[in-house]
Design a protein around this motif. Structure first.
Motif, mmCIF file in Angstrom:
data_model
loop_
_atom_site.group_PDB
_atom_site.id
_atom_site.type_symbol
_atom_site.label_atom_id
_atom_site.label_comp_id
_atom_site.label_asym_id
_atom_site.label_seq_id
_atom_site.Cartn_x
_atom_site.Cartn_y
_atom_site.Cartn_z
ATOM 1 N N THR A 115 52.573 30.766 37.528
ATOM 2 C CA THR A 115 55.246 31.335 37.891
ATOM 3 C C THR A 115 55.212 32.259 39.077
ATOM 4 O OG1 THR A 115 54.898 32.701 36.185
ATOM 5 C CG2 THR A 115 55.080 31.024 35.517
ATOM 6 N N PRO A 116 55.065 31.836 40.240
ATOM 7 C CA PRO A 116 55.129 32.444 41.527
ATOM 8 C C PRO A 116 56.361 32.921 41.546
ATOM 9 C CG PRO A 116 53.953 30.523 42.122
ATOM 10 C CD PRO A 116 54.456 30.176 40.603
ATOM 11 N N ARG A 117 56.867 34.444 41.912
ATOM 12 C CA ARG A 117 57.922 34.776 41.930
ATOM 13 C C ARG A 117 57.852 35.687 43.483
ATOM 14 N NH1 ARG A 117 58.805 38.468 37.665
ATOM 15 N NH2 ARG A 117 60.494 38.928 38.868
ATOM 16 N N ARG A 118 58.535 35.016 43.923
ATOM 17 C CA ARG A 118 58.896 36.079 45.727
ATOM 18 C C ARG A 118 60.208 36.449 46.241
ATOM 19 N NH1 ARG A 118 54.383 34.269 45.376
ATOM 20 N NH2 ARG A 118 53.114 31.978 45.714
ATOM 21 N N ASP A 119 59.769 37.246 46.607
ATOM 22 C CA ASP A 119 60.787 38.916 47.084
ATOM 23 C C ASP A 119 61.686 39.563 45.857
ATOM 24 O OD1 ASP A 119 60.372 38.447 49.739
ATOM 25 O OD2 ASP A 119 61.603 35.980 49.743
ATOM 26 N N SER A 171 61.631 48.202 47.397
ATOM 27 C CA SER A 171 61.144 46.626 48.932
ATOM 28 C C SER A 171 61.334 45.184 47.763
ATOM 29 C CB SER A 171 60.425 46.994 49.120
ATOM 30 O OG SER A 171 59.662 46.254 50.465
ATOM 31 N N THR A 172 60.773 44.972 47.904
ATOM 32 C CA THR A 172 60.491 43.421 47.786
ATOM 33 C C THR A 172 58.287 43.189 47.222
ATOM 34 O OG1 THR A 172 60.190 41.803 49.503
ATOM 35 C CG2 THR A 172 62.873 42.507 47.840
ATOM 36 N N ASP A 173 58.382 42.250 45.970
ATOM 37 C CA ASP A 173 57.059 42.472 46.326
ATOM 38 C C ASP A 173 56.672 40.786 45.890
ATOM 39 O OD1 ASP A 173 54.034 42.424 47.490
ATOM 40 O OD2 ASP A 173 54.454 43.949 46.174
ATOM 41 N N ASP A 174 55.112 39.654 45.692
ATOM 42 C CA ASP A 174 55.164 38.566 45.872
ATOM 43 C C ASP A 174 54.417 39.031 44.411
ATOM 44 O OD1 ASP A 174 56.988 37.354 47.120
ATOM 45 O OD2 ASP A 174 55.490 37.577 48.801
ATOM 46 N N TYR A 175 54.651 38.174 42.689
ATOM 47 C CA TYR A 175 53.612 38.214 42.555
ATOM 48 C C TYR A 175 53.269 36.402 41.067
ATOM 49 C CZ TYR A 175 55.637 42.689 41.513
ATOM 50 O OH TYR A 175 55.389 43.996 41.457
ATOM 51 N N GLU A 176 51.844 35.754 41.194
ATOM 52 C CA GLU A 176 52.142 35.606 41.393
ATOM 53 C C GLU A 176 52.066 34.294 39.982
ATOM 54 O OE1 GLU A 176 49.945 31.456 43.962
ATOM 55 O OE2 GLU A 176 50.309 33.584 44.503
ATOM 56 N N VAL A 211 50.478 39.668 37.130
ATOM 57 C CA VAL A 211 49.916 39.938 38.405
ATOM 58 C C VAL A 211 50.288 39.179 40.031
ATOM 59 C CG1 VAL A 211 47.556 39.948 36.600
ATOM 60 C CG2 VAL A 211 48.559 37.050 37.885
ATOM 61 N N GLN A 212 49.581 40.048 40.841
ATOM 62 C CA GLN A 212 49.375 39.431 42.202
ATOM 63 C C GLN A 212 48.700 38.823 42.806
ATOM 64 O OE1 GLN A 212 51.356 43.567 42.788
ATOM 65 N NE2 GLN A 212 52.001 42.591 44.500
ATOM 66 N N LEU A 213 48.296 38.397 43.950
ATOM 67 C CA LEU A 213 46.999 37.247 44.210
ATOM 68 C C LEU A 213 47.076 38.504 45.120
ATOM 69 C CD1 LEU A 213 44.907 35.101 44.242
ATOM 70 C CD2 LEU A 213 46.645 33.408 45.147
ATOM 71 N N LEU A 214 45.876 38.568 45.759
ATOM 72 C CA LEU A 214 45.040 39.867 46.963
ATOM 73 C C LEU A 214 44.533 38.157 47.590
ATOM 74 C CD1 LEU A 214 43.265 42.492 44.876
ATOM 75 C CD2 LEU A 214 46.173 42.004 46.007
ATOM 76 N N ASP A 215 44.489 39.301 49.058
ATOM 77 C CA ASP A 215 43.686 38.470 50.445
ATOM 78 C C ASP A 215 42.780 37.295 49.950
ATOM 79 O OD1 ASP A 215 46.051 38.584 51.732
ATOM 80 O OD2 ASP A 215 45.145 40.615 53.010
ATOM 81 N N ASP A 216 41.870 38.384 48.581
ATOM 82 C CA ASP A 216 39.961 38.014 48.464
ATOM 83 C C ASP A 216 40.235 36.981 47.601
ATOM 84 O OD1 ASP A 216 40.986 39.682 46.844
ATOM 85 O OD2 ASP A 216 39.251 41.067 46.963
ATOM 86 N N GLY A 217 41.586 36.760 46.894
ATOM 87 C CA GLY A 217 41.264 36.031 45.418
ATOM 88 C C GLY A 217 41.243 36.144 44.471
ATOM 89 N N SER A 218 40.827 37.940 44.555
ATOM 90 C CA SER A 218 40.939 38.259 42.940
ATOM 91 C C SER A 218 42.619 38.253 42.313
ATOM 92 C CB SER A 218 40.163 39.565 43.501
ATOM 93 O OG SER A 218 41.340 41.040 44.084
ATOM 94 N N LEU A 219 42.830 38.961 41.675
ATOM 95 C CA LEU A 219 44.208 39.216 41.134
ATOM 96 C C LEU A 219 44.430 41.063 40.637
ATOM 97 C CD1 LEU A 219 44.267 36.461 38.334
ATOM 98 C CD2 LEU A 219 45.276 36.426 41.098
ATOM 99 N N PRO A 223 56.182 46.523 37.595
ATOM 100 C CA PRO A 223 57.508 45.327 37.463
ATOM 101 C C PRO A 223 58.011 45.567 35.996
ATOM 102 C CG PRO A 223 55.563 43.636 37.581
ATOM 103 C CD PRO A 223 55.310 45.501 37.679
ATOM 104 N N PRO A 224 58.782 45.383 35.527
ATOM 105 C CA PRO A 224 59.564 45.134 34.058
ATOM 106 C C PRO A 224 58.742 44.312 33.293
ATOM 107 C CG PRO A 224 61.409 44.731 35.276
ATOM 108 C CD PRO A 224 60.442 44.261 36.341
ATOM 109 N N THR A 225 58.260 43.460 33.346
ATOM 110 C CA THR A 225 56.698 42.068 32.810
ATOM 111 C C THR A 225 55.885 43.246 32.268
ATOM 112 O OG1 THR A 225 57.808 40.586 33.657
ATOM 113 C CG2 THR A 225 56.214 40.432 32.205
ATOM 114 N N ASN A 226 55.300 44.379 33.015
ATOM 115 C CA ASN A 226 53.989 44.861 32.593
ATOM 116 C C ASN A 226 54.506 46.888 32.569
ATOM 117 O OD1 ASN A 226 53.166 42.800 33.946
ATOM 118 N ND2 ASN A 226 52.274 44.008 35.574
ATOM 119 N N ARG A 227 55.622 46.483 31.920
ATOM 120 C CA ARG A 227 56.040 47.945 30.768
ATOM 121 C C ARG A 227 55.845 47.967 29.524
ATOM 122 N NH1 ARG A 227 61.284 49.675 34.747
ATOM 123 N NH2 ARG A 227 59.760 49.032 37.082
ATOM 124 N N TRP A 228 54.583 48.283 28.927
ATOM 125 C CA TRP A 228 54.180 47.074 27.805
ATOM 126 C C TRP A 228 55.318 48.541 25.801
ATOM 127 C CZ3 TRP A 228 49.043 46.503 29.692
ATOM 128 C CH2 TRP A 228 49.066 44.900 30.297
#
Length: 235
Positions: free
Chosen positions: A120-124, A135-140, A156-164, A218-223
């Motif tokens: 569910t990609p979300r940008r900015d 600022s802004t960030d992208d989530y995968e 989660v975010q996608l890193l340059d090496d393919g990891s999360l 991000p709000p989703t990850n505050r449990w």
């Protein structure tokens, strides 16, 4: 050594070794005007996205991530959205702050899960750093996890090496543990499955030094569900 013990040993080295995470003594934000900073040789300014130092022997020119050593200090260039800083790493900084170890929970096999990545990609997406910078960030996407004390969704975010990567807070944050933590996960398998091991949840750099500018979860990850696994606090 077990795999978890090896990971913890590697983590301790990355934190406490000379030049490690805990040795950041200061982050000095630069502008075009040369100026001096206490304990740092020379005068420093920002130019073309680099930290430029004028010292007795000449000039030091540091792009973001580049390093230069002087008198036991390690100086590194740093950049955030075009703003340039000079970071100073001092092996004596942890002692000066009175910190020397990471407190951890015991390994809990129940906190090692497998989930399928829901793309569910979300940008900015708006973000906030610990120093108040917006600022802004992208989530995968999302991982839906059935933890022992309740179900959560991990954005989660996608890193340059393919990891999360993810930042999260939980019901222990701010009391039993630091106010939020970080987690790296391997790249998804071909079927989209991801291993999520909270025993490797680790403290963000800003838990070790006020010179870091970590971004809050991000709000989703505050449990409101507790995650009693991984790193807890700096002592």
């Amino acid at each position: 050594m077990t795999t978890t013990e090896q990971w913890r040993a590697h983590r301790d080295a990355a934190v406490w070794s000379p030049g490690g995470i805990a040795t950041l003594a200061a982050t000095h934000w630069l502008d075009p005007t040369p100026r001096s900073f206490e304990g740092v040789p020379g005068d420093w300014h920002a130019e073309d996205g680099r930290a430029i130092g004028s010292i007795q022997s000449g000039f030091v020119n540091l792009a973001s991530g580049e390093r230069w050593e002087s008198g036991g200090l390690e100086l590194r260039g740093f950049e955030r959205d075009g703003a340039v800083a000079l970071r100073v790493y001092d092996p004596s900084a942890p002692t000066a702050r009175g910190i020397s170890q990471i407190e951890r929970w015991s390994v809990d096999d129940r906190m090692r899960l497998v989930a399928r990545l829901e793309l569910t990609p979300r940008r900015d997406v708006p973000t906030l750093a610990v120093d108040g910078y917006q600022s802004t960030d992208d989530y995968e996407g999302l991982l839906h996890l059935a933890l022992p004390d309740g179900d959560v969704a991990l954005c989660v975010q996608l890193l340059d090496d393919g990891s999360l990567f993810a930042a999260f807070s939980d019901a222990t944050s701010g009391n039993e543990s630091y106010r939020f933590r970080f987690l790296r996960m391997p790249a998804p398998e071909p079927d989209g499955s991801v291993t999520v091991d909270f025993n490797r949840a680790h403290l963000p750099p800003c838990a070790f030094s006020d010179g870091y500018v970590c971004v809050f979860p991000p709000p989703t990850n505050r449990w409101d569900v507790p995650v009693r696994a991984g790193e807890r606090l700096v002592r």
